[in-house]
Write an enzyme that holds these catalytic residues in place. Structure first.
Site, short mmCIF file in Angstrom:
data_model
loop_
_atom_site.label_atom_id
_atom_site.label_comp_id
_atom_site.label_asym_id
_atom_site.label_seq_id
_atom_site.Cartn_x
_atom_site.Cartn_y
_atom_site.Cartn_z
N HIS A 196 -28.35 65.49 62.35
CA HIS A 196 -27.62 64.86 63.46
C HIS A 196 -28.15 65.30 64.81
CE1 HIS A 196 -25.30 68.50 64.55
NE2 HIS A 196 -25.27 68.75 63.25
N CYS A 212 -25.62 72.25 58.99
CA CYS A 212 -26.28 70.98 59.26
C CYS A 212 -27.62 71.20 59.96
CB CYS A 212 -25.39 70.09 60.11
SG CYS A 212 -23.90 69.54 59.25
#
Length: 236
Positions: A196, A212
């Site tokens: 992301h 992440c």
């Protein structure tokens, strides 16, 4: 880095790619500098005092309007040049169209044809929160909502207001998922890990997230446009 991966036959990989119809993922932008990694040290961008040579990077990381949001420019001169988006010789041996995350060196590779890869700098998860293995990008979202998993809310109760029960955090420049999110699934199950965007450019090259893979917004937008759903992912 060459020795971190087992190399495979590129001729075989290219034939598989043609059958899979991945050619649309392998187009190279004219604004991506070509760096020769053969037999030398890790590639770096030209010196910052060479204004003409740095032009492509200034364009890559310039401010941009997207979906009604004004994404600020990235002060790329403050980032280690090895983390700039750039075309390199592929060190992974993976099939073209594969996304490979090299957590040790903080790089994300999109494997291209002809033995090349598009390399991006990333931030990764802190020790104890990282994930590795083979999976796929199940789907992608522009300006996604952020819903921290219950495990994270348990560690940080102040995030309860953004839980799935409360509808998550609205999209925006301060949303932790940034401008784009690519959702990683393994065997049809959500791993809860994402590739992301993020406005915190200073976190690139560091282990700071809760697992992440984070990129600057300009880079994740570029990657988003290059990879389709079901793209294979290998996280090392």
């Amino acid at each position: 880095m060459e020795n971190s991966f087992s190399r495979r036959s590129f001729m075989s990989a290219l034939s598989v790619t043609a059958a899979a119809g991945l050619a649309g993922c392998t187009q190279i932008s004219r604004n991506i500098p070509v760096i020769d990694m053969t037999g030398g040290p890790a590639p770096v961008a030209p010196p910052s005092n060479n204004g003409a040579a740095m032009g492509p990077y200034a364009s890559m990381y310039a401010a941009v309007e997207d979906e009604g949001y004004s994404i600020p420019a990235v002060p790329f001169q403050k980032i280690d040049p090895k983390y700039y988006r750039q075309l390199v010789q592929d060190p992974t041996g993976e099939m073209p169209g594969t996304v490979v995350v090299d957590t040790a060196n903080r790089f994300l590779y999109l494997v291209m044809q002809d033995g090349q890869a598009l390399r991006y700098g990333v931030g990764i998860g802190r020790a104890g929160f990282s994930w590795s293995g083979r999976a796929v990008i199940q789907w992608k979202r522009k300006w996604p909502r952020w819903t921290p998993p219950d495990e994270m809310v348990g560690r940080q109760p102040e995030l309860e207001k953004y839980s799935a029960r409360n509808g998550g955090m609205a999209p925006g420049l301060n949303n932790p998922l940034g401008a784009r999110a690519l959702y990683i699934f393994k065997d049809g199950v959500d791993t809860l890990y994402r590739i992301h965007g993020n406005p915190e450019w200073w976190s690139i090259g560091k282990a700071v997230s809760s697992g992440c893979v984070r990129m600057v917004n300009q880079d994740v937008m570029d990657l988003y446009d290059r990879v389709p759903n079901k793209t294979p992912v290998l996280v090392m």
